[in-house]
Scaffold this motif. Structure first.
Motif, mmCIF file in Angstrom:
data_model
loop_
_atom_site.group_PDB
_atom_site.id
_atom_site.type_symbol
_atom_site.label_atom_id
_atom_site.label_comp_id
_atom_site.label_asym_id
_atom_site.label_seq_id
_atom_site.Cartn_x
_atom_site.Cartn_y
_atom_site.Cartn_z
ATOM 1 N N ALA A 72 17.929 32.425 -10.349
ATOM 2 C CA ALA A 72 17.374 33.754 -10.583
ATOM 3 C C ALA A 72 16.091 33.914 -9.790
ATOM 4 C CB ALA A 72 17.086 33.960 -12.067
ATOM 5 N N GLY A 73 15.831 35.115 -9.352
ATOM 6 C CA GLY A 73 14.591 35.401 -8.648
ATOM 7 C C GLY A 73 14.463 34.663 -7.338
ATOM 8 N N SER A 74 13.237 34.361 -6.941
ATOM 9 C CA SER A 74 12.981 33.757 -5.642
ATOM 10 C C SER A 74 13.540 32.350 -5.533
ATOM 11 C CB SER A 74 11.478 33.755 -5.342
ATOM 12 O OG SER A 74 10.789 33.047 -6.339
ATOM 13 N N ALA A 75 13.571 31.594 -6.639
ATOM 14 C CA ALA A 75 14.111 30.235 -6.594
ATOM 15 C C ALA A 75 15.596 30.265 -6.258
ATOM 16 C CB ALA A 75 13.883 29.528 -7.927
ATOM 17 N N GLY A 76 16.347 31.167 -6.857
ATOM 18 C CA GLY A 76 17.769 31.294 -6.579
ATOM 19 C C GLY A 76 18.028 31.788 -5.173
ATOM 20 N N SER A 77 17.205 32.721 -4.733
ATOM 21 C CA SER A 77 17.337 33.251 -3.377
ATOM 22 C C SER A 77 17.075 32.171 -2.347
ATOM 23 C CB SER A 77 16.358 34.415 -3.186
ATOM 24 O OG SER A 77 16.432 34.907 -1.874
ATOM 25 N N ASN A 83 21.488 26.781 1.315
ATOM 26 C CA ASN A 83 22.920 26.488 1.419
ATOM 27 C C ASN A 83 23.534 27.144 2.654
ATOM 28 O OD1 ASN A 83 22.877 24.965 -0.919
ATOM 29 N ND2 ASN A 83 23.583 26.633 -2.229
ATOM 30 N N HIS A 84 23.161 28.390 2.907
ATOM 31 C CA HIS A 84 23.665 29.106 4.074
ATOM 32 C C HIS A 84 23.225 28.407 5.368
ATOM 33 C CE1 HIS A 84 24.999 32.423 6.552
ATOM 34 N NE2 HIS A 84 23.790 32.519 7.075
ATOM 35 N N LEU A 85 21.974 28.000 5.430
ATOM 36 C CA LEU A 85 21.466 27.305 6.607
ATOM 37 C C LEU A 85 22.220 25.995 6.833
ATOM 38 C CD1 LEU A 85 19.481 27.080 8.923
ATOM 39 C CD2 LEU A 85 17.801 26.149 7.336
#
Length: 100
Positions: A72-77, A83-85
């Motif tokens: 959630a929030g910035s930690a989840g983002s 993961n994408h990187l």
């Protein structure tokens, strides 16, 4: 005109928690009474606060050391970006025939 309700928080390590203060002008909250709800009834919110009061509460909780939980929030983002990187690196290394 009624003054705005403020909801403030401060770290309370002596209680292993956070202390909350609700105030409006010269008045402050002393306790909350919990009433049972009848089956099928819709509960009204305990209180409503404006966005400025909500932001102050969020800032106080942050200053007390609380952070959003993972996902959630910035930690989840941040985790999603990491993961994408990682996926993009795998694709690039494979395409360029580089061992990772």
């Amino acid at each position: 005109m009624k003054e705005k309700i403020e909801l403030r928080a401060v770290s309370a390590p002596w209680h292993h928690g956070v202390e909350l203060l609700v105030r409006q002008g010269n008045s402050y909250g002393t306790n909350i009474i919990l009433d049972p709800i009848k089956k099928g009834a819709v509960a009204e919110p305990t209180m409503r606060i404006d966005m400025d009061a909500a932001q102050s509460l969020m800032d106080d909780l942050w200053n007390a050391g609380l952070r959003p939980t993972e996902g959630a929030g910035s930690a989840g983002s941040l985790r999603a970006t990491e993961n994408h990187l990682s996926d993009m690196r795998k694709i690039a290394f494979k395409k360029l025939s580089i061992d990772s």
